[in-house]
Each structure stands twice: as structure tokens, then as C-alpha cells.
Design an enzyme around this catalytic site. Structure first.
Site, mmCIF file in Angstrom:
data_model
loop_
_atom_site.group_PDB
_atom_site.id
_atom_site.type_symbol
_atom_site.label_atom_id
_atom_site.label_comp_id
_atom_site.label_asym_id
_atom_site.label_seq_id
_atom_site.Cartn_x
_atom_site.Cartn_y
_atom_site.Cartn_z
ATOM 1 C CD GLN A 1 0.832 -8.848 -2.399
ATOM 2 O OE1 GLN A 1 1.482 -9.499 -3.182
ATOM 3 N NE2 GLN A 1 -0.448 -8.597 -2.612
ATOM 4 C CE LYS B 1 2.363 -2.562 -4.257
ATOM 5 N NZ LYS B 1 2.032 -2.151 -2.887
ATOM 6 C CB THR C 1 -6.352 -10.462 1.818
ATOM 7 O OG1 THR C 1 -5.765 -11.498 1.016
ATOM 8 C CG2 THR C 1 -5.346 -9.339 2.004
ATOM 9 N N GLY D 1 -4.596 -4.510 -3.478
ATOM 10 C CA GLY D 1 -5.619 -3.497 -3.711
ATOM 11 C C GLY D 1 -4.895 -2.246 -4.158
ATOM 12 C CG HIS D 2 -2.371 -2.320 -6.826
ATOM 13 N ND1 HIS D 2 -1.647 -3.043 -7.733
ATOM 14 C CD2 HIS D 2 -1.916 -2.699 -5.609
ATOM 15 C CE1 HIS D 2 -0.782 -3.815 -7.093
ATOM 16 N NE2 HIS D 2 -0.933 -3.632 -5.801
ATOM 17 C CG ASP E 1 -1.858 -1.193 1.221
ATOM 18 O OD1 ASP E 1 -2.237 -1.652 0.134
ATOM 19 O OD2 ASP E 1 -2.177 -1.682 2.325
HETATM 20 P P1 GDP Z 1 -0.688 0.263 -3.557
HETATM 21 O O1 GDP Z 1 -1.319 -0.992 -3.059
HETATM 22 O O2 GDP Z 1 0.770 0.320 -3.242
HETATM 23 O O3 GDP Z 1 -0.958 0.535 -5.011
HETATM 24 O O4 GDP Z 1 -1.348 1.460 -2.725
HETATM 25 P P2 GDP Z 1 -2.910 1.634 -2.375
HETATM 26 O O5 GDP Z 1 -3.601 2.085 -3.604
HETATM 27 O O6 GDP Z 1 -3.419 0.459 -1.659
HETATM 28 O O7 GDP Z 1 -2.826 2.797 -1.295
HETATM 29 C C1 GDP Z 1 -2.268 4.031 -1.571
HETATM 30 C C2 GDP Z 1 -3.355 5.100 -1.336
HETATM 31 O O8 GDP Z 1 -2.749 6.369 -1.283
HETATM 32 C C3 GDP Z 1 -4.364 5.205 -2.473
HETATM 33 O O9 GDP Z 1 -5.607 5.570 -1.937
HETATM 34 C C4 GDP Z 1 -3.812 6.309 -3.362
HETATM 35 O O10 GDP Z 1 -4.823 6.963 -4.113
HETATM 36 C C5 GDP Z 1 -3.238 7.224 -2.327
HETATM 37 N N1 GDP Z 1 -2.042 7.981 -2.753
HETATM 38 C C6 GDP Z 1 -1.032 7.597 -3.569
HETATM 39 N N2 GDP Z 1 -0.077 8.545 -3.625
HETATM 40 C C7 GDP Z 1 -0.485 9.547 -2.823
HETATM 41 C C8 GDP Z 1 0.100 10.799 -2.420
HETATM 42 O O11 GDP Z 1 1.194 11.171 -2.816
HETATM 43 N N3 GDP Z 1 -0.613 11.556 -1.541
HETATM 44 C C9 GDP Z 1 -1.827 11.165 -1.058
HETATM 45 N N4 GDP Z 1 -2.456 11.979 -0.197
HETATM 46 N N5 GDP Z 1 -2.407 10.019 -1.412
HETATM 47 C C10 GDP Z 1 -1.735 9.201 -2.264
HETATM 48 P P1 IMO Z 2 -0.896 -4.240 -2.144
HETATM 49 O O1 IMO Z 2 -0.436 -4.814 -3.456
HETATM 50 C C1 IMO Z 2 -0.917 -4.558 2.179
HETATM 51 C C2 IMO Z 2 -0.888 -8.592 3.856
HETATM 52 C C3 IMO Z 2 -2.106 -9.071 4.596
HETATM 53 C C4 IMO Z 2 -1.442 -9.987 5.603
HETATM 54 C C5 IMO Z 2 -0.310 -10.628 4.813
HETATM 55 C C6 IMO Z 2 -0.650 -11.983 4.228
HETATM 56 O O2 IMO Z 2 -2.168 -3.492 -2.198
HETATM 57 O O3 IMO Z 2 0.217 -3.472 -1.506
HETATM 58 P P2 IMO Z 2 -2.203 -12.776 2.212
HETATM 59 O O4 IMO Z 2 -3.654 -12.558 1.951
HETATM 60 O O5 IMO Z 2 -1.312 -12.233 1.144
HETATM 61 O O6 IMO Z 2 -1.872 -14.194 2.540
HETATM 62 O O7 IMO Z 2 -1.904 -11.930 3.557
HETATM 63 O O8 IMO Z 2 -0.034 -9.718 3.754
HETATM 64 N N1 IMO Z 2 -1.151 -8.119 2.480
HETATM 65 C C7 IMO Z 2 -1.108 -6.835 2.120
HETATM 66 N N2 IMO Z 2 -0.926 -5.722 2.854
HETATM 67 N N3 IMO Z 2 -1.060 -4.474 0.850
HETATM 68 C C8 IMO Z 2 -1.209 -5.578 0.082
HETATM 69 O O9 IMO Z 2 -1.220 -5.537 -1.250
HETATM 70 C C9 IMO Z 2 -1.289 -6.829 0.721
HETATM 71 N N4 IMO Z 2 -1.470 -8.111 0.294
HETATM 72 C C10 IMO Z 2 -1.365 -8.879 1.371
HETATM 73 O O10 IMO Z 2 -2.810 -8.014 5.212
HETATM 74 O O11 IMO Z 2 -0.854 -9.223 6.622
HETATM 75 MG MG MG Z 3 -2.850 -1.606 -1.763
#
Ligand code: GDP
Ligand code: IMO
Ligand code: MG
Length: 432
Positions: A227, A16, A132, A40-41, A13
Site C-alpha cells: 500500500q 514498489k 479489495t 498486488g505487486h 501501486d
Molecule cells: P506496487 O503495488 O507498488 O508494487 O505497484 P504495481 O505492481 O501494482 O503497479 C505498478 C505497475 O507499473 C506494474 O505494472 C509495473 O510493472 C509497472 N511499472 C513499474 N515501474 C514502471 C516504470 O518505470 N514505467 C512503466 N511504464 N511501468 C512501470
Molecule cells: P499495493 O501494495 C492500491 C486500497 C483499496 C481501498 C483501501 C482499503 O499493491 O500498493 P483494503 O482492502 O486494504 O481494506 O482496502 O485501500 N488498497 C490499495 N490500493 N494498492 C494496494 O496495494 C492497495 N491495498 C489496498 O483499493 O481503497
Molecule cells: Mg499494487
């Protein structure tokens, strides 16, 4: 742009998808290399929020190949929902049919994998991983135990039938006798797999060798990780990890073209750290500062909706991540979250609580993490809105001091600084 891998450098999270989305504009093919729908992206573009789990976020552009590689595991029911949701956001069926390509070697998450993930967690009680519950661990377990079903198996009825005769009795025995769960008849599973085959058929890329050869020779390749390094099965906070390799080495395996094509690995770091699920977190903040980061950063999981645990940036972890993740440049996200902070802390070392020993070497034995406390360097906040800054020069002096220190501490250049969720809220500091 060099062929680049986007690697989560913390606990997932990190943002990416936002970085992938930006770099995808300069790539021809985007390859998701590991993980499954546990990811979750989020991409924000034109005031719309797009949520991805398996589909490479390059799908937002026309004329890109979005390839789901052999290292990924696919739960077709989830992928179907994801595509339906994205269609509602305006991505057409034609776009998916033209761009989305799935490796026949990717493994299928089966219904029993979902069942055993949930039941396994329950049986661990207080020692649970906090997965998850998307069947990730059980799918990869079967893959490495050579009892998995791959996408290509769905298209070979005879061989699939034989495989099910070997696999299903064992699965049923575990479901019934270990977890006391409902078993599956072969007919039920075959019917499900027929559904999966029909759904996946338009996307399966049987000529993947040609597609990847062409990419290697003539195209710019972007590898999209899920991840993060600290969730890596080999290098993460084991056992509180996922079951694949988010490190850039994972792109070499799951991408299908080896290591030499990867010319840059952009490690995505948040300006702080979040974690969902269980596991150690040395810089975790359980006080109001943690709450403030959580609220301003809107830190909720995209896949499970869980509140993310928050803490200060951990430089010890980051140094480790740069090493084992093979990271060659930094993409720093969410710097804007600190706009109202008086001070910002960065953990530069760990102090052993009883011996007083100070170290910046990451202790891989997580059972010892509770023995350490963070040693912080404190930076003055910039107390202004940076979300509209377009260049590095426009950033306030105090933000620059923080960023320069980070580059020096990690001995790695910063390529991208993200100051908001939108595509536009991005500063390029060094080229990739
Ligand atoms: P990922 O799993 O690494 O792709 O990240 P996620 O999408 O799960 O979580 C990142 C969250 O931060 C998302 O809601 C993005 O829209 C938000 N986000 C990404 N870059 C920025 C930033 O520079 N500033 C803020 N405020 N939000 C951001
Ligand atoms: P993105 O790509 C954050 C965490 C779960 C748990 C551990 C193992 O959005 O960054 P799993 O279901 O993979 O067996 O769970 O990894 N986890 C994540 N945490 N972002 C993710 O994906 C994750 N995918 C799995 O919360 O701690
Ligand atoms: Mg994510």
C-alpha cells in the site's frame, strides 16, 4: 546497501515491487512488514510478468530469505493460489521451501473476515471505502481487539479449540444478525484451519528469533512495504485507508527488529498519482489527460482488475509523505509514461476555493479536501523515448529540470529513476 525500507509514498501501486526486486539483489533477507493479499505487486523480468500479493518479491533470486513478518495478515487460500501461480512461472517448490519463511505471529484472515468485509462494504452503500474485499479490515480489527487467530495457534490444538469457543459465537452472531449471512460450525472452521495448518507448515519459521538476530548482526535487510503512506491507518486519508501502517515506522513494528536497524527509507513515488477505491484525490484528472495517463501507464489494479483513477503528481501529499513516512530518498517510477506529453504538471500547493488561502500543508481532515483546488507548476515535456536511458546524464534536459525541481521541492534526494517496468529500465542517481 544500507538496511532499507521500500515504502509506498502515495496511494499504493507506485511500483514498489519493481524497486524491491532491484534492491533485493543487494540484500540477504527481504521482509514484508504489513498488509495482506490486498496488495498486488508486479515484477517484470526476462519478458515475464510475476504477480505477488504476499510473497516478498525477493523469491525471484536464489539464496535470499523471504520473510513474512508479524505485521502481515495471511489468507492461506490466497497465498496457496499465489504460490501455485508463481510455480507456473518457473519458481520451484524447492525455492519456496528454502526461502519463504512466515512469522508464527502473523494473523490469519478467516473465512468470516472475507464475508464481513464484503457485507460491511455493501451496508455502507455510497459511503463505501472501496476495499479489495480480502478481509483486511476485519482481520486487523480482530487482531487489535485481541480476538485474532495467529499462525502459531494452528499448531496448538488445545488452545485453538479454546479460542474458537470464545471467538466463534460472537462472529456467528454478527454474521447472522448484523449481515444476515451464513454462520459457521466449529467443525467447519476447525477443518478449514487444519487445511491451513497443513499448507502453511513447511513455511512457518518457528526459529524466527534466531533468523532475525542473525539478520540484524550479519546481513543486509530489505523491508518491503505494501500500500502507501496515504493509505496508512494513522496518517492516510482516513477512513479511506487500509488497516495497517505502510509508513517506514510500520517496518519497525511489523519487521520485528525495531527502528534502529532501518538505515534508509526509499519512498516510491509515481511521476503522477493513481488511486483505486473511494476517497479524496485533489489532483485527480477526470478528463482526457487522465485517460491518457491511465492508458499509457496501463493503470489497472493487480488484485481487483479495477481501473485506477489518475491525476498529476501532488507535491503537497508528497511533502507530507516524506515527513510521516520517514522517507530519506525518492524512487521515482513511470517517468517514461510522460514521453509523449507536451507539458507535465506538478501540484505545488492547494488553494482554498472560498478564502483564496494558499497552503502547502496537507489538510488531514479529508472532509475538507473538496474545499481545495490544486496550484500547478507546469513543466515542458521532453517528447522523446527515455525508456532506454541507463544513466541520469542520458535523460533529456527537460526531464532533468523536472527531477531537479522535485528534489528541491521535497528537500530529498532521488536515489532511483524508473523508466519502464523491466529490471533493466532503471537509473541509479544516488546510492542507497
Ligand atoms: P506496487 O503495488 O507498488 O508494487 O505497484 P504495481 O505492481 O501494482 O503497479 C505498478 C505497475 O507499473 C506494474 O505494472 C509495473 O510493472 C509497472 N511499472 C513499474 N515501474 C514502471 C516504470 O518505470 N514505467 C512503466 N511504464 N511501468 C512501470
Ligand atoms: P499495493 O501494495 C492500491 C486500497 C483499496 C481501498 C483501501 C482499503 O499493491 O500498493 P483494503 O482492502 O486494504 O481494506 O482496502 O485501500 N488498497 C490499495 N490500493 N494498492 C494496494 O496495494 C492497495 N491495498 C489496498 O483499493 O481503497
Ligand atoms: Mg499494487
Amino acid at each position: 546497501m544500507k538496511n532499507t525500507a521500500v515504502v509506498g509514498a502515495q496511494f499504493g501501486d507506485e511500483g514498489k515491487a519493481k524497486i524491491t526486486d532491484i534492491l533485493a539483489s543487494k540484500a540477504d533477507i527481504i521482509i514484508r512488514y504489513q498488509g495482506g493479499c490486498n496488495a498486488g505487486h508486479t515484477v517484470v523480468y526476462n519478458n515475464k510478468k510475476y504477480k505477488f500479493h504476499l510473497v516478498p518479491s525477493g523469491i525471484l533470486y536464489e539464496n535470499k530469505i523471504c520473510f513474512i513478518g508479524a505485521g502481515v495478515v495471511i489468507y492461506p487460500e490466497n497465498l496457496k493460489n499465489e504460490i501455485e501461480e508463481l510455480k507456473k512461472e518457473g519458481i520451484s517448490e524447492e525455492q519456496f521451501k528454502k526461502s519463504l519463511k512466515i512469522s508464527p505471529l502473523a494473523h490469519i484472515t478467516m473465512p468470516y473476515h472475507i464475508d464481513t468485509d464484503g457485507a460491511g462494504e455493501k451496508s455502507l452503500g455510497q459511503n463505501k471505502i472501496g476495499t479489495t474485499k480480502k478481509g483486511i479490515g476485519p482481520t486487523y480489527t480482530d487482531k487489535y481487539n485481541r480476538k485474532g487467530i495467529r499462525v502459531e495457534d494452528l499448531f496448538n490444538e488445545k488452545s485453538l479449540d479454546k479460542k474458537l469457543d470464545i471467538i466463534l459465537p460472537e462472529k456467528n452472531a454478527v454474521l447472522e444478525h448484523v449481515y444476515g449471512l451464513k454462520t459457521y460450525t466449529k467443525e467447519e472452521i476447525k477443518a478449514k484451519l487444519k487445511e491451513y495448518k497443513e499448507f502453511l507448515a513447511p513455511y512457518v519459521c518457528f526459529d524466527w528469533q534466531k533468523v532475525l538476530s542473525d539478520a540484524k548482526e550479519n546481513k543486509t535487510i530489505l523491508f518491503e512495504g505494501a500500500q502507501g503512506v496515504l493509505l496508512d491507518i494513522d496518517y492516510g486519508t482516513y477512513p479511506f485507508v487500509t488497516s495497517s501502517n505502510p509508513i517506514s515506522g510500520g517496518a519497525a513494528v511489523g519487521g520485528g527488529m525495531g527502528a534502529m536497524v532501518i538505515q534508509e527509507a526509499a519512498g516510491v513515488f509515481k511521476a503522477y498519482i493513481t488511486r483505486v477505491g473511494e476517497g479524496p484525490f485533489i489532483t485527480e484528472l477526470t478528463d482526457e489527460t487522465g485517460d491518457k495517463i491511465q492508458t499509457i501507464g496501463a493503470e489497472f489494479g493487480v488484485t481487483t482488475g479495477r481501473k485506477r483513477r489518475c491525476g498529476w503528481f501532488d507535491g503537497v501529499i508528497a511533502k507530507y509523505s516524506v515527513l510521516v513516512g520517514g522517507i530519506s530518498s525518492i524512487a521515482l517510477t513511470k517517468l517514461d509514461v510522460f514521453d509523449t506529453f507536451d507539458e507535465i504538471k506538478l501540484c505545488v500547493a492547494y488553494k482554498h476555493k472560498t478564502t483564496g488561502e494558499i497552503t502547502d500543508v496537507y489538510p488531514t481532515d479529508v472532509s475538507k479536501h473538496s474545499e481545495y483546488e490544486p496550484v500547478y507548476k507546469t513543466f515542458k515535456g521532453w517528447k522523446s523515448d527515455i525508456s532506454k536511458a541507463k544513466t541520469y546524464e542520458e535523460l533529456p534536459e527537460n526531464a532533468k529540470i523536472y527531477l531537479s525541481y522535485l528534489e528541491e521541492y521535497l528537500n530529498t534526494k532521488i536515489s532511483i529513476i524508473s523508466v519502464g517496468p523491466d529490471r533493466e529500465q532503471t537509473i541509479f542517481k544516488n546510492s542507497i
